[in-house]
Design a protein around this motif. Structure first.
Motif, PDB file in Angstrom:
ATOM      1  N   TYR A  46       0.867  -1.185   0.000  1.00 31.24           N
ATOM      2  CA  TYR A  46       0.000   0.000   0.000  1.00 31.24           C
ATOM      3  C   TYR A  46       0.896   1.224   0.000  1.00 31.24           C
ATOM      4  O   TYR A  46       1.833   1.316   0.791  1.00 31.24           O
ATOM      5  N   HIS A  51       4.924   7.166   1.604  1.00 29.34           N
ATOM      6  CA  HIS A  51       4.677   6.106   2.568  1.00 29.34           C
ATOM      7  C   HIS A  51       4.419   4.790   1.824  1.00 29.34           C
ATOM      8  O   HIS A  51       3.596   4.750   0.915  1.00 29.34           O
ATOM      9  N   GLU A  53       3.886   0.537   2.704  1.00 30.08           N
ATOM     10  CA  GLU A  53       3.874  -0.537   3.696  1.00 30.08           C
ATOM     11  C   GLU A  53       3.297  -1.806   3.114  1.00 30.08           C
ATOM     12  O   GLU A  53       2.529  -1.786   2.145  1.00 30.08           O
ATOM     13  N   SER A  55       1.306  -5.507   3.744  1.00 25.49           N
ATOM     14  CA  SER A  55       0.323  -6.144   4.614  1.00 25.49           C
ATOM     15  C   SER A  55      -0.066  -7.492   4.028  1.00 25.49           C
ATOM     16  O   SER A  55       0.105  -7.730   2.837  1.00 25.49           O
ATOM     17  N   LEU A  70      -6.611  -8.770   8.258  1.00 21.55           N
ATOM     18  CA  LEU A  70      -5.672  -7.869   7.593  1.00 21.55           C
ATOM     19  C   LEU A  70      -4.571  -7.582   8.596  1.00 21.55           C
ATOM     20  O   LEU A  70      -4.834  -7.094   9.689  1.00 21.55           O
ATOM     21  N   SER A  76       5.100  -2.089  13.854  1.00 17.78           N
ATOM     22  CA  SER A  76       4.479  -2.783  14.977  1.00 17.78           C
ATOM     23  C   SER A  76       3.302  -3.607  14.482  1.00 17.78           C
ATOM     24  O   SER A  76       2.784  -3.404  13.389  1.00 17.78           O
ATOM     25  N   ARG A  78      -0.171  -4.737  13.823  1.00 17.92           N
ATOM     26  CA  ARG A  78      -1.524  -4.185  13.713  1.00 17.92           C
ATOM     27  C   ARG A  78      -2.362  -5.173  12.936  1.00 17.92           C
ATOM     28  O   ARG A  78      -1.913  -5.707  11.932  1.00 17.92           O
ATOM     29  N   GLU A  79      -3.569  -5.409  13.399  1.00 15.58           N
ATOM     30  CA  GLU A  79      -4.449  -6.344  12.692  1.00 15.58           C
ATOM     31  C   GLU A  79      -5.869  -5.829  12.721  1.00 15.58           C
ATOM     32  O   GLU A  79      -6.277  -5.176  13.672  1.00 15.58           O
ATOM     33  N   ILE A  80      -6.563  -6.153  11.675  1.00 14.59           N
ATOM     34  CA  ILE A  80      -8.011  -5.939  11.688  1.00 14.59           C
ATOM     35  C   ILE A  80      -8.650  -7.264  11.323  1.00 14.59           C
ATOM     36  O   ILE A  80      -8.254  -7.910  10.355  1.00 14.59           O
ATOM     37  N   CYS A  89      -9.996  -4.854  16.176  1.00 17.16           N
ATOM     38  CA  CYS A  89      -8.674  -4.291  15.911  1.00 17.16           C
ATOM     39  C   CYS A  89      -7.693  -4.869  16.901  1.00 17.16           C
ATOM     40  O   CYS A  89      -7.970  -4.862  18.102  1.00 17.16           O
ATOM     41  N   VAL A  91      -4.457  -3.876  18.493  1.00 14.01           N
ATOM     42  CA  VAL A  91      -3.600  -2.705  18.546  1.00 14.01           C
ATOM     43  C   VAL A  91      -3.152  -2.508  19.986  1.00 14.01           C
ATOM     44  O   VAL A  91      -3.901  -2.796  20.920  1.00 14.01           O
ATOM     45  N   ASN A  92      -1.936  -2.078  20.175  1.00 12.44           N
ATOM     46  CA  ASN A  92      -1.384  -1.910  21.519  1.00 12.44           C
ATOM     47  C   ASN A  92      -1.514  -3.193  22.349  1.00 12.44           C
ATOM     48  O   ASN A  92      -1.893  -3.174  23.508  1.00 12.44           O
TER      49      ASN A  92
END
Lengths: 314, 165
Positions: A46, A51, A53, A55, A70, A76, A78-80, A89, A91-92
């Motif tokens: 993408y 930018h 990245e 995925s 995804l 770091s 990240r998933e959806i 999500c 995240v963190n």
């Protein structure tokens, strides 16, 4: 005289009125069907501005639902995850509910009315055949009929109907954002078990994300032609205490959401105009309300929409 | 006074009248300016090939003064300068072409001028991660996911979700 001929021919060459082959909307039906009813996993890139990245997306279809994950392969984790209309999500280091796609069937298909709206606002053109990630693809261009929306170019896998590559172009045909599969695996080899095991224990988004249909009393005086209101709800949002009004307009391919909420921010926190790829965001105060417009349309369209928003209720 | 300067430059004043007028021009700043401008006009009319006015720089300077509708942030300063320079260059070229073409085919000239606005692209900042909730909520209703499936969510998850809210 020679100069005038050169300039005239340049102008003619640059004019968009050249004959273009129209494309059958069957491609779109095939694509919408394939993206929901096919098992596939692949890696895609993408890119927007400076930018880039990578995925991975994994999608499996079952009798009554879809599973989809995804995940970011750069930076770091990240998933959806989407399952049965629910979205989570990661995240963190924790999985949080991130909304739903309400009012959808298990297998949303492009409805005839959606296709006709699309045809009113975009000219569909056959952009030839191409190769993407080693697969043969049919390219299709959605040329908007005004400059209040972006042009979209998509590359569809000839065999499966899956989308292999997509680019969003501005009015000068410059790429605003694009993504493209670099590797795609279709069919049985997709590891269903691994994906489904991740879904165990995930709770539906629950009451935190409930929404109700309302008539908010807000009207947009200068909505760009072809955009129709599809949703008007009052909903809760993660970081807001008070309920937020969300009104969504779509032209069949792009959408604009307006979020209206009581203002509890400092002047400095109000975002104004910002962008991420083809998504733009415009935020400002209208009276004592904070209004945020979000959409995959050019900034000028968002500004036109938000600046013509007014409360017409009691 | 202006009339006097004009007559003097045409050499139609008597010597004593010219003396008085020259004295006034020397004392009066405005008149001195008029004197210089009238001579410049005369020079341009007589010998246009010797006059070099940096039109490009002028246009560029004026464009820098134009209010930009959307306030840029510091990150994109270099890009802005380049955009302005390119736009200025494009404007100069286009104005030249349009002015020339309007002599030939007047109706076609107008759209050329109108198109110049688009080349002045505003510089925008990136969407702040704290606004990701809006993007996610928007994505729920965007038709993009109907057609292309989950890859549409990349816009929401891209890059900045890892940042702490």
């Amino acid at each position: 005289m020679r100069v005038s001929i050169v300039i005239l021919s340049l102008l003619i060459w640059a004019s968009p009125a050249l004959a273009k082959t129209p494309v059958s909307i069957d491609w779109l039906k095939t694509m919408a069907f394939a993206s929901h009813q096919t098992d596939y996993t692949g890696v895609f890139v993408y890119q927007y501005a400076n930018h880039v990245e990578t995925s991975r997306i994994t999608h499996i279809a079952e009798a009554d639902s879809e599973y989809e994950k995804l995940e970011s392969l750069d930076g770091s984790r990240r998933e959806i995850i989407r399952h049965h209309g629910q979205v989570w999500c990661f995240v963190n280091h924790k999985i949080v509910p991130a909304g739903t796609r309400p009012g959808r069937n298990a297998f949303p298909a492009l409805l005839p009315e959606q296709l006709s709206i699309l045809g009113e606002n975009y000219e569909l053109r056959d952009a030839g055949t191409d190769r993407v990630a080693g697969h043969n693809a049919q390219a299709i261009l959605f040329q908007p009929k005004d400059n209040l929306r972006y042009a979209h170019k998509i590359w569809v896998h000839v065999d499966s109907g899956l989308l292999l590559k997509a680019a969003v172009l501005d009015e000068k045909a410059r790429v605003v954002e694009q993504y493209a599969f670099t590797q795609l695996q279709i069919g049985r080899e997709v590891d269903r078990a691994a994906l489904k095991s991740q879904l165990v224990g995930l709770q539906p988004s629950g009451p935190a994300n409930q929404s109700v249909n309302i008539n908010s009393g807000w009207v947009i005086d200068a909505m760009p032609a072809g955009f129709r209101k599809v949703t008007e709800i009052q909903r809760s949002m993660r970081r807001q205490h008070a309920p937020v009004i969300q009104i969504v307009f779509t032209d069949g391919l792009s959408a604009v959401s307006l979020f209206i909420e009581p203002n509890d921010k400092d002047e400095d926190d109000i975002e104004g105009l910002s962008t991420r790829g083809a998504i733009n965001l415009y935020q400002k105060l209208v009276g004592d309300k904070l209004i945020t417009a979000v959409g995959e349309v050019p900034p000028r369209a968002l500004i036109q929409v938000l600046d013509s928003a007014r409360y017409n209720g009691k | 006074m202006k009339q006097g300067i004009s007559v003097l430059m045409d050499g139609e004043l008597h010597e004593d009248e010219a003396e008085v007028l020259l004295g006034e021009i020397r004392r009066d700043g405005d008149a001195h300016g008029d004197w210089a401008v009238y001579h410049l006009i005369g020079d341009v009319l007589r010998q246009p090939e010797h006059i070099h006015r940096d039109l490009g720089a002028g246009v560029q300077a004026r464009m820098k003064d134009e209010p930009t509708v959307l306030a840029p942030r510091s990150r994109a300063v270099t890009q802005k300068v380049r955009t302005v320079a390119l736009s200025a260059a494009a404007s100069v070229v286009a104005v030249g072409v349009v002015a020339w073409m309007s002599l030939q085919i007047a109706p076609e000239a107008a759209p050329q001028l109108a198109m110049q606005d688009a080349s002045m692209r505003p510089v925008k900042m990136a969407i702040h991660p704290k606004s990701n909730d809006y993007l996610m909520a928007h994505q729920e209703f965007s038709p993009a996911a109907d057609m292309t499936g989950g890859t549409a969510y990349i816009r929401t998850v891209a890059y900045s979700l890892n940042e702490k809210p």
